[in-house]
Design an enzyme around this catalytic site. Structure first.
Site, mmCIF file in Angstrom:
data_model
loop_
_atom_site.group_PDB
_atom_site.id
_atom_site.type_symbol
_atom_site.label_atom_id
_atom_site.label_comp_id
_atom_site.label_asym_id
_atom_site.label_seq_id
_atom_site.Cartn_x
_atom_site.Cartn_y
_atom_site.Cartn_z
ATOM 1 N N SER A 121 68.896 40.272 84.622
ATOM 2 C CA SER A 121 68.171 40.260 83.358
ATOM 3 C C SER A 121 69.107 40.516 82.185
ATOM 4 O O SER A 121 70.059 41.298 82.285
ATOM 5 C CB SER A 121 67.080 41.330 83.370
ATOM 6 N N TYR A 145 67.434 35.799 77.165
ATOM 7 C CA TYR A 145 66.551 35.786 76.008
ATOM 8 C C TYR A 145 67.379 35.342 74.813
ATOM 9 O O TYR A 145 68.559 35.707 74.694
ATOM 10 C CB TYR A 145 65.975 37.182 75.725
ATOM 11 N N THR A 171 64.103 32.427 79.749
ATOM 12 C CA THR A 171 62.700 32.825 79.758
ATOM 13 C C THR A 171 62.018 32.228 78.533
ATOM 14 O O THR A 171 62.418 32.490 77.404
ATOM 15 C CB THR A 171 62.561 34.355 79.759
ATOM 16 N N LYS A 247 62.148 29.439 82.791
ATOM 17 C CA LYS A 247 61.274 30.330 83.546
ATOM 18 C C LYS A 247 60.066 30.687 82.681
ATOM 19 O O LYS A 247 60.222 31.152 81.550
ATOM 20 C CB LYS A 247 62.021 31.604 83.930
ATOM 21 N N HIS A 271 55.343 35.591 84.312
ATOM 22 C CA HIS A 271 56.032 36.847 83.961
ATOM 23 C C HIS A 271 55.419 38.026 84.725
ATOM 24 O O HIS A 271 55.311 39.138 84.197
ATOM 25 C CB HIS A 271 55.937 37.082 82.449
ATOM 26 N N GLY A 303 55.840 35.370 91.522
ATOM 27 C CA GLY A 303 54.505 35.923 91.288
ATOM 28 C C GLY A 303 53.672 36.001 92.554
ATOM 29 O O GLY A 303 53.218 34.980 93.068
ATOM 30 N N GLY A 325 59.991 40.014 92.503
ATOM 31 C CA GLY A 325 60.405 40.951 91.481
ATOM 32 C C GLY A 325 60.074 42.372 91.859
ATOM 33 O O GLY A 325 60.928 43.134 92.298
#
Length: 381
Positions: A121, A145, A171, A247, A271, A303, A325
């Site tokens: 991340s 990001y 993202t 994503k 997310h 997810g 995740g």
């Protein structure tokens, strides 16, 4: 405690983690409908669009094939030119040192041992460079990001290239962060002994609650660029030779735009139910996205993945691989690197059992006809 399922790790982690961190990791947006759907959809409901334009709903059933030689399974795959030992990776999760002091390095090293992809991340508590040095053999992607300071964003891209990361994961579902009510109630802040390790100064230490809500949401509002559009994919492509994966795609229309703007892949994602509540589960929208672009782009999913059956269902409906995740965070909180190694081994074994019991020797043997809604299954009989 013997860990035999993701739920076992989650139960232990809920005791190990302090409330600020636990609520951050586990919670979703709004009433958490989408958070629940991500899991329930694998168990109960799938939506398939038919030519007449209606949705067929029902309990999700597997249709196994028998008397096939499954003594030797082949579960490896090629993703963007890289050999992956089995089709599961670790999704980007921010601030992992809140779960365990080893943080992102524990997840990355475990992924390397398992032959999986690890995504770091932007908001990590381990820097790009430190992660690369600690897990040199792991296939690493960097989640990006776009900041208001475009020069800062460009520097992140350059650092990812220089550190040997193999792809950028942009993202696209977070121009602002969703209303995560537990974080607001807790006035979420990154613990003072930790920082966002890819940055310096206030960018590193600025995840604090100043106006009485979620410190992370305040950080995002002040730093992330909400003007980003598909045109910015062109800008990124000029910056880097790395393949770009988007994503956060949940519609065929956006999948087609990803193809149009030259993306290499898609991660079908909501997310983790943390952005817009009442969006569908990712497994529900996977078939329409695969139908739209599955021959042109690498389509992946996150997810709700918690067991081998889930991996098999996602692959049957067209995903080329899946990501976890929260389960990786639960395992990290339980026993650091060893916990994540144990989790990945458990999921691999569970997936192999699911393949063998459905008569699938290779990933190519997993077919859409093996996963149908209950109502469709009644018609097949």
């Amino acid at each position: 405690m013997a860990f035999v399922s993701v739920s076992d790790f989650e139960q232990k982690a809920s005791v190990e983690l302090e409330k600020n961190a636990l609520d951050y990791y586990k919670s979703g947006a709004g009433e958490q409908l989408t958070l629940r759907l991500n899991r329930e959809a694998f168990q109960r409901v799938v939506r398939l669009r038919f030519n007449l334009g209606f949705w067929l709903l029902g309990l999700l059933r597997l249709r196994p094939r028998c008397l096939r030689d499954v003594s030797q399974l082949e579960i490896s795959c090629m993703i963007l030119g890289h050999h992956i030992e089995f089709p599961l990776g670790i999704a980007p999760v921010a601030m992992q040192k809140m779960a365990h002091p080893v943080g992102e390095i524990g997840n990355a090293r475990a992924a390397g041992v398992a032959g999986c992809i690890f995504i770091l991340s932007t908001l990590a508590t381990t820097s790009l460079e430190d992660l690369a040095a600690a897990a040199p053999e792991t296939c690493k992607w960097f989640q990006l990001y776009i900041y208001k300071d475009r020069a800062l964003t460009e520097s992140l891209v350059r650092r990812a290239e220089n550190a040997g990361f193999k792809a950028l994961v942009l993202t696209v579902d977070a121009p602002v962060f969703g209303q995560r009510r537990d974080d607001v109630r807790n006035k979420f802040s990154l613990p003072s002994h930790l920082s966002l390790a890819n940055f310096h100064g206030e960018l590193a230490s600025g995840v604090v609650s100043v106006i009485g809500g979620s410190g992370l949401s305040e950080y995002v509002v002040s730093q992330f660029d909400p003007t980003v559009t598909w045109q910015d994919i062109k800008w990124l492509k000029l910056l880097t030779h790395l393949p770009i994966i988007v994503k956060g795609v949940l519609t065929a229309e956006d999948a087609e735009l990803a193809r149009e703007f030259g993306c290499a892949g898609i991660i079908v994602s909501n997310h983790g139910g943390r952005q817009l509540d009442s969006t569908p589960a990712t497994i529900e929208v996977l078939p329409e996205i695969v139908k739209a672009v599955g021959k042109d782009l690498v389509v992946m999913l996150d997810g709700g993945i918690r067991e081998g059956n889930d991996i098999l269902k996602a692959l049957a409906l067209g995903a080329q691989m899946v990501f976890i995740g929260r389960p990786s965070i639960w395992a990290l909180a339980c026993d650091g690197l060893r916990g994540v190694e144990q989790l990945l081994g458990l999921l691999r074994k569970d997936f192999e059992i699911s393949m063998a019991l459905t008569g699938c020797r290779t990933l190519a043997d997993i077919q859409a006809t093996m996963v149908v809604p209950e109502s469709a299954y009644r018609r097949l009989k």
